[in-house]
Design an enzyme around this catalytic site. Structure first.
Site, mmCIF file in Angstrom:
data_model
loop_
_atom_site.group_PDB
_atom_site.id
_atom_site.type_symbol
_atom_site.label_atom_id
_atom_site.label_comp_id
_atom_site.label_asym_id
_atom_site.label_seq_id
_atom_site.Cartn_x
_atom_site.Cartn_y
_atom_site.Cartn_z
ATOM 1 N N THR A 64 41.900 -9.699 -2.865
ATOM 2 C CA THR A 64 42.674 -8.883 -3.793
ATOM 3 C C THR A 64 41.759 -8.223 -4.824
ATOM 4 O OG1 THR A 64 44.567 -10.347 -3.526
ATOM 5 C CG2 THR A 64 44.556 -8.950 -5.495
ATOM 6 N N ASN A 119 47.893 -7.499 8.209
ATOM 7 C CA ASN A 119 48.104 -8.935 8.059
ATOM 8 C C ASN A 119 49.466 -9.392 8.560
ATOM 9 O OD1 ASN A 119 48.457 -7.212 5.598
ATOM 10 N ND2 ASN A 119 49.676 -8.977 4.958
ATOM 11 N N GLN A 175 41.486 -9.193 7.208
ATOM 12 C CA GLN A 175 42.001 -9.849 8.422
ATOM 13 C C GLN A 175 41.025 -9.801 9.594
ATOM 14 O OE1 GLN A 175 44.795 -11.644 9.182
ATOM 15 N NE2 GLN A 175 45.488 -11.583 7.065
ATOM 16 N N CYS A 187 62.975 -13.469 0.070
ATOM 17 C CA CYS A 187 62.661 -14.713 -0.657
ATOM 18 C C CYS A 187 61.232 -15.241 -0.636
ATOM 19 C CB CYS A 187 63.605 -15.818 -0.221
ATOM 20 S SG CYS A 187 65.300 -15.267 -0.236
HETATM 21 C C1 LIG Z 1 44.864 -12.075 2.454
HETATM 22 C C2 LIG Z 1 44.684 -10.612 2.361
HETATM 23 C C3 LIG Z 1 44.317 -9.982 1.150
HETATM 24 C C4 LIG Z 1 44.185 -10.754 -0.134
HETATM 25 O O1 LIG Z 1 43.077 -11.590 -0.136
HETATM 26 P P1 LIG Z 1 43.047 -12.822 -1.180
HETATM 27 O O2 LIG Z 1 41.700 -13.428 -0.943
HETATM 28 O O3 LIG Z 1 44.156 -13.713 -0.771
HETATM 29 O O4 LIG Z 1 43.197 -12.276 -2.536
HETATM 30 C C5 LIG Z 1 44.116 -8.630 1.151
HETATM 31 N N1 LIG Z 1 44.270 -7.908 2.270
HETATM 32 C C6 LIG Z 1 44.623 -8.449 3.442
HETATM 33 C C7 LIG Z 1 44.764 -7.589 4.643
HETATM 34 C C8 LIG Z 1 44.843 -9.815 3.534
HETATM 35 O O5 LIG Z 1 45.210 -10.364 4.682
#
Ligand SMILES: *Cc1c(COP(=O)(O)O)cnc(C)c1O
Length: 390
Positions: free
Chosen positions: A72, A152, A180, A325
């Site tokens: 993120t 994802n 991913q 939810c």
């Molecule tokens: C999990 C994910 C994120 C976020 O990564 P975090 O390490 O959980 O903050 C961003 N983009 C994709 C495509 C993800 O699968």
């Protein structure tokens, strides 16, 4: 009851070998990697080793890797960093898709709110973006194109190399959320012409709370966390040494075992899909072939994804859904709506994401349990056609 974990797109368990490799950094190697003394330099050495491993895997140089607190943060840094670096000079137009992860989507919505012009490209029924649409959307004031490598939720893999060719020709920065895919399928920032790339360790059996942003040499990005000169001024804050070291080990193992893990996951994925599609009124979401090795996403008509999850959990099966939810919102997943599903179909979605340690016995168990669960829920569903006939 044996637990069956099939939610690897949400997070993966920490590999035992990664944990063992990390342990010294949680004990004796406690120095601050920015300290001049030997305790600091001991940590620094491990941090730089990890940086080199990560760089090598994606075709970058170590100086182009900046550690962040996860996927993120890497996404936010890429998007806000480029917007701030070029927003006052080159332009205020950015391009993304309507099927991005929230880390990307919400960053763009924020930019839109503060006056940037954002184009959200549509996808086809499988979640794929047309490279031609990218080419047509680019304007003289476009400063960034941001498109995820694989989705994802539905696992669809985007034509990144084709898009990279276009952005490179047009001289526009290209950011790819590869959270991913890194460690699962090949990623190469050179052949794919990627300028910025996000990754996160906990999606490939590394620890949580650590990720990285690749920034091609010469690409202009402004920091958005201030407070120190760490990560060459782009990301302040004391280095997460255990996280970084764990991420380096995890990526090393993921690359060494990629082929073997991928083959097994694809075999189990296809068996799972074939079995689930035997249940009446079930459709596959995402691309039939351009798909992550471990991703299964289906819509099971006439029932709620949420209730399927609860029933599966009672059977010891951990899965996920694009329905309400779980995400704390009432709307179903924007990805499922954008590939053309109506609300009811999107609400009936079930995501099972396989990992390196899932077995064929576990897949068989899911295929044994799921039809019963689905039938039981449908019998109680007011919208199941067989109930309407009564
Ligand atoms: C999990 C994910 C994120 C976020 O990564 P975090 O390490 O959980 O903050 C961003 N983009 C994709 C495509 C993800 O699968």
């Amino acid at each position: 009851m044996e637990l069956i974990y099939m939610d690897h797109a949400a997070t993966t368990p920490l590999d035992q070998r990664v944990l063992e490799y990390m342990l010294p950094t949680l004990q004796d190697v406690y120095g601050n990697a920015s300290s001049v003394h030997r305790k600091g330099q001991e940590a620094r050495k491990l941090v730089e080793e990890a940086r080199s491993k990560i760089a090598e895997v994606i075709g970058a140089t170590p100086r182009e890797i900046y550690f962040t607190a996860g996927g993120t943060e890497a996404d936010n840094l890429a998007i806000f960093g480029v917007a701030e670096a070029l927003g006052l000079t080159k332009g205020r137009h950015l391009i993304t898709t309507s099927v991005e992860h929230h880390a990307v989507q919400d960053s763009f919505l924020k930019l839109q709110e503060i006056g940037f012009d954002i184009t959200f490209l549509p996808s086809d029924q499988y979640g794929r973006v047309n490279p031609q649409d990218v080419a047509e959307a680019i304007r003289p004031d476009t400063i960034l194109v941001s498109i995820m490598h694989a989705n994802n939720e539905i696992g669809t893999i985007q034509p990144i190399a084709e898009i990279g060719k276009i952005t490179r020709e047009k001289g526009v920065y290209f950011h790819v959320d590869a959270v991913q895919t890194v460690g699962h399928i090949p990623v190469d920032v050179q052949t794919m012409n990627i300028d910025l790339l996000s990754l996160a360790a906990h999606k490939f059996y590394g620890p949580k709370g650590i990720g990285a942003l690749y920034v091609r040499r010469g690409v202009r990005v402004k920091p958005h966390i201030y407070g120190g000169a760490q990560e060459r001024g782009l990301r302040a804050g004391t280095e997460n040494v255990p996280g970084i070291v764990g991420m380096g080990k995890a990526i090393e193992l993921a690359v060494a075992e990629m082929e073997e893990r991928g083959k097994k996951e694809i075999y189990l994925r296809d068996k799972l899909i074939e079995g689930i599609l035997k249940i009446p009124d079930v459709r596959l979401n995402g691309h039939p072939t351009e798909r992550l090795p471990g991703n299964v996403n289906v819509s099971i008509l006439y029932i709620e994804g949420e209730s399927i999850l609860l029933s599966l959990d009672l059977e010891g099966i951990c899965a996920s859904s694009g329905s309400a939810c779980t995400s704390g919102s009432l709307d179903p997943s924007h990805v499922l709506l954008n590939i053309g599903l109506d609300h009811a179909t999107a609400h009936g979605s079930l995501r099972l994401t396989l990992g390196k340690d899932n077995t064929e016995e576990e897949v068989d168990r899911v295929l044994e349990v799921l039809p019963t669960v689905v039938h039981r829920l449908r019998v109680m569903s007011p919208i199941w056609p067989e109930n309407l006939l009564k």
